[in-house]
Scaffold this motif. Structure first.
Motif, PDB file in Angstrom:
ATOM      1  N   GLN A  39       1.029  -1.030   0.002  1.00  0.00           N
ATOM      2  CA  GLN A  39       0.004  -0.145  -0.043  1.00  0.00           C
ATOM      3  C   GLN A  39       0.928   1.146   0.154  1.00  0.00           C
ATOM      4  OE1 GLN A  39      -3.228  -0.161  -0.024  1.00  0.00           O
ATOM      5  NE2 GLN A  39      -3.242   1.864  -0.499  1.00  0.00           N
ATOM      6  N   ARG A  40       2.055   1.168   0.589  1.00  0.00           N
ATOM      7  CA  ARG A  40       2.823   2.478   0.854  1.00  0.00           C
ATOM      8  C   ARG A  40       3.501   2.706  -0.731  1.00  0.00           C
ATOM      9  NH1 ARG A  40       5.811   1.417   6.818  1.00  0.00           N
ATOM     10  NH2 ARG A  40       4.073   2.671   7.763  1.00  0.00           N
ATOM     11  N   GLN A  42       2.021   1.729  -3.495  1.00  0.00           N
ATOM     12  CA  GLN A  42       0.827   2.280  -4.394  1.00  0.00           C
ATOM     13  C   GLN A  42       0.825   3.735  -3.979  1.00  0.00           C
ATOM     14  OE1 GLN A  42      -2.904   0.145  -3.870  1.00  0.00           O
ATOM     15  NE2 GLN A  42      -3.612   1.227  -5.506  1.00  0.00           N
ATOM     16  N   ASN A  43       0.849   4.110  -2.800  1.00  0.00           N
ATOM     17  CA  ASN A  43       0.560   5.685  -2.412  1.00  0.00           C
ATOM     18  C   ASN A  43       1.693   6.328  -2.942  1.00  0.00           C
ATOM     19  OD1 ASN A  43      -2.027   4.809  -1.069  1.00  0.00           O
ATOM     20  ND2 ASN A  43      -0.867   5.170   1.221  1.00  0.00           N
ATOM     21  N   LEU A  46       0.937   7.023  -6.560  1.00  0.00           N
ATOM     22  CA  LEU A  46      -0.087   7.913  -6.630  1.00  0.00           C
ATOM     23  C   LEU A  46       0.140   9.250  -6.392  1.00  0.00           C
ATOM     24  CD1 LEU A  46      -2.985   5.620  -5.253  1.00  0.00           C
ATOM     25  CD2 LEU A  46      -2.643   6.269  -7.805  1.00  0.00           C
ATOM     26  N   THR A  47       0.959   9.479  -5.242  1.00  0.00           N
ATOM     27  CA  THR A  47       1.466  10.804  -5.094  1.00  0.00           C
ATOM     28  C   THR A  47       2.218  11.232  -6.453  1.00  0.00           C
ATOM     29  OG1 THR A  47       1.668  10.218  -2.703  1.00  0.00           O
ATOM     30  CG2 THR A  47       2.849  12.232  -3.163  1.00  0.00           C
ATOM     31  N   ASN A  50      -0.134  12.348  -8.896  1.00  0.00           N
ATOM     32  CA  ASN A  50      -0.823  13.616  -8.465  1.00  0.00           C
ATOM     33  C   ASN A  50      -0.013  14.956  -8.644  1.00  0.00           C
ATOM     34  OD1 ASN A  50      -3.092  12.209  -7.668  1.00  0.00           O
ATOM     35  ND2 ASN A  50      -2.884  12.391  -5.579  1.00  0.00           N
TER      36      ASN A  50
END
Length: 92
Positions: A39-40, A42-43, A46-47, A50
């Motif tokens: 999850q980290r 993936q985050n 995504l960051t 963004n």
């Protein structure tokens, strides 16, 4: 005295069983750690995406050059008075 030893050993075995095979056991903890790491990652992706989108938004807000570049690349538009040349790759 022997009964106390048996009771304590039984309690120890029960606690060890719960630690290794029960609910919220050590293998569950390790699996959860892997999920957190995924999850980290993936985050982080995504960051980064963004941040790129925010930069595109700022470029579009600031000037016409970014809009012109997008219109040329994505829509194939050209300005009046410009000549469009398309260079095709050689088939050989």
């Amino acid at each position: 005295m022997r009964w106390i030893t048996v009771v304590l050993l039984t309690l120890l075995v029960m606690l060890q069983y719960r630690l290794w095979f029960g609910k919220h056991s050590f293998p569950d903890y390790l699996a959860m750690q892997e999920e957190v790491a995924a999850q980290r990652a993936q985050n982080a992706n995504l960051t980064q995406r963004n941040d790129l989108l925010k930069a595109d938004i700022n470029d579009l807000k600031i000037g016409l050059e970014a809009m012109e570049e997008r219109a040329r690349n994505e829509l194939g538009l050209i300005k009046t008075g410009e000549t469009f040349y398309r260079i095709l790759p050689n088939d050989q």
